[in-house]
Scaffold this active site. Sequence first.
Site, PDB file in Angstrom:
ATOM      1  N   ILE A 152       4.668  10.590  -1.551  1.00 48.43           N
ATOM      2  CA  ILE A 152       5.373  11.394  -3.002  1.00 48.43           C
ATOM      3  C   ILE A 152       5.200  10.992  -4.181  1.00 48.43           C
ATOM      4  O   ILE A 152       5.638   9.496  -4.655  1.00 48.43           O
ATOM      5  CB  ILE A 152       6.029  12.750  -3.005  1.00 48.43           C
ATOM      6  N   PRO A 153       4.878  11.420  -5.400  1.00 46.85           N
ATOM      7  CA  PRO A 153       4.794  10.673  -6.315  1.00 46.85           C
ATOM      8  C   PRO A 153       6.024  10.026  -7.198  1.00 46.85           C
ATOM      9  O   PRO A 153       6.389   8.956  -7.118  1.00 46.85           O
ATOM     10  CB  PRO A 153       4.265  11.516  -7.562  1.00 46.85           C
TER      11      PRO A 153
ATOM     12  N   LYS B 105       1.306  -0.925   0.201  1.00 49.69           N
ATOM     13  CA  LYS B 105       0.042  -0.103  -0.249  1.00 49.69           C
ATOM     14  C   LYS B 105       0.830   1.147   0.026  1.00 49.69           C
ATOM     15  O   LYS B 105       1.201   1.942   1.395  1.00 49.69           O
ATOM     16  CB  LYS B 105      -0.369   0.001   0.810  1.00 49.69           C
ATOM     17  N   PHE B 106       1.871   1.641  -0.985  1.00 47.16           N
ATOM     18  CA  PHE B 106       1.862   2.832  -1.159  1.00 47.16           C
ATOM     19  C   PHE B 106       1.505   4.257  -1.151  1.00 47.16           C
ATOM     20  O   PHE B 106       0.796   3.919  -1.524  1.00 47.16           O
ATOM     21  CB  PHE B 106       2.948   2.328  -2.247  1.00 47.16           C
TER      22      PHE B 106
ATOM     23  N   THR C  69     -10.893  -0.486   5.140  1.00 42.32           N
ATOM     24  CA  THR C  69     -12.873  -1.335   5.954  1.00 42.32           C
ATOM     25  C   THR C  69     -13.136  -1.290   7.230  1.00 42.32           C
ATOM     26  O   THR C  69     -13.778  -1.511   7.819  1.00 42.32           O
ATOM     27  CB  THR C  69     -13.134  -2.568   5.562  1.00 42.32           C
TER      28      THR C  69
ATOM     29  N   GLY D 264      -7.308 -15.625   3.699  1.00 48.00           N
ATOM     30  CA  GLY D 264      -6.460 -16.396   4.504  1.00 48.00           C
ATOM     31  C   GLY D 264      -6.464 -17.298   5.351  1.00 48.00           C
ATOM     32  O   GLY D 264      -6.531 -18.180   5.055  1.00 48.00           O
TER      33      GLY D 264
HETATM   34  O1  C5P Z   1      -7.410 -14.339   6.954  1.00 42.56           O
HETATM   35  P1  C5P Z   1      -8.350 -13.048   5.560  1.00 42.56           P
HETATM   36  O2  C5P Z   1      -8.665 -14.008   4.659  1.00 42.56           O
HETATM   37  O3  C5P Z   1      -9.411 -12.834   6.687  1.00 42.56           O
HETATM   38  O4  C5P Z   1      -7.139 -12.478   4.765  1.00 42.56           O
HETATM   39  C1  C5P Z   1      -7.740 -11.347   4.497  1.00 42.56           C
HETATM   40  C2  C5P Z   1      -6.499 -10.922   3.672  1.00 42.56           C
HETATM   41  O5  C5P Z   1      -6.834  -9.367   3.484  1.00 42.56           O
HETATM   42  C3  C5P Z   1      -5.573  -9.791   5.029  1.00 42.56           C
HETATM   43  O6  C5P Z   1      -4.036  -9.499   5.234  1.00 42.56           O
HETATM   44  C4  C5P Z   1      -5.969  -8.328   5.382  1.00 42.56           C
HETATM   45  O7  C5P Z   1      -4.989  -7.512   5.834  1.00 42.56           O
HETATM   46  C5  C5P Z   1      -5.974  -8.642   3.658  1.00 42.56           C
HETATM   47  N1  C5P Z   1      -7.551  -7.215   4.158  1.00 42.56           N
HETATM   48  C6  C5P Z   1      -8.820  -7.748   4.792  1.00 42.56           C
HETATM   49  N2  C5P Z   1      -9.548  -6.104   4.669  1.00 42.56           N
HETATM   50  C7  C5P Z   1      -9.313  -5.442   3.995  1.00 42.56           C
HETATM   51  C8  C5P Z   1      -7.906  -5.281   3.027  1.00 42.56           C
HETATM   52  C9  C5P Z   1      -7.537  -5.746   3.175  1.00 42.56           C
HETATM   53  O8  C5P Z   1      -8.766  -8.651   5.158  1.00 42.56           O
HETATM   54  N3  C5P Z   1     -10.269  -4.116   3.889  1.00 42.56           N
END
Ligand code: C5P
Length: 239
Positions: A65-66, A61-62, A123, A213
């Site tokens: 600055i550009p 997630k960079f 989120t 995950g």
């Molecule tokens: O274990 P799980 O399926 O919840 O993992 C979801 C992955 O997606 C994690 O690496 C988490 O950081 C990432 N993620 C998320 N919700 C987001 C953005 C990224 O769960 N809004």
Amino acid sequence: MRNPILVALDVPTAEQALSLVRELAPVVGGFKVGSELFTAAGPDLVRSIRATGASVFLDLKFHDIPHTVSRAVAAAVRLDVQMLTVHTSGGLAMLQAAEQSAQHTASQTGRTAPLVLGVTVLTSLDGAALAEVGCDDHVGRQVERLASLAVRAGLRGLVCSPLEVAGLRQVLPTRMQLVTPGIRPEGSDPGDQRRTLTPAEALEAGADWLVIGRPITASPNPREAAEKILASLPKDRRS
Ligand code: C5P
């Protein structure tokens, strides 16, 4: 269409990550390396995953600055990752710099440019938290505003929550690829995820890629868990 499963390697060491990669590579579409693992194990781990032939989604997630983002994206292209993330709130010039750097470095090094994915509103932020950082709009409207900015900048994809997929699909050009976490197979433990879809529902809503995950990595048999998820997808998304 390729296998849409991207396994989030949310583990603390390279050894654990590589063991999951060896076990799961034949049945998934790629692996997400995030801040924890990258900070612990670094670019060498990314090279080791790529050496197995598996695709890598570098989720750092960079947001800078550009010039700095452009250089960071170039370094990621040289690591030969297939996807990476930038914060769309970094602004139009930063997003354009990221996409241009991906294209330019890829053509210089003879690679395919990675998909630069825009992250909109985390989120973890609700309306009140957005107001605290100076945005009085509804979360949904802010997501759409930042998504449009990503389109204007020439990005080819976005990360979004499962519940944003269908709405964004209506307003975005079809070329935009949508990557969604918050996926939970039927009957699995939601953990700390609040608003989830099953893998098949997320694809049906218009997602291109699913970040999964714990339903896989925390399972006693990760390979079997991944195979089961794959079998739950429409036939044309299983290979
Ligand atoms: O274990 P799980 O399926 O919840 O993992 C979801 C992955 O997606 C994690 O690496 C988490 O950081 C990432 N993620 C998320 N919700 C987001 C953005 C990224 O769960 N809004």
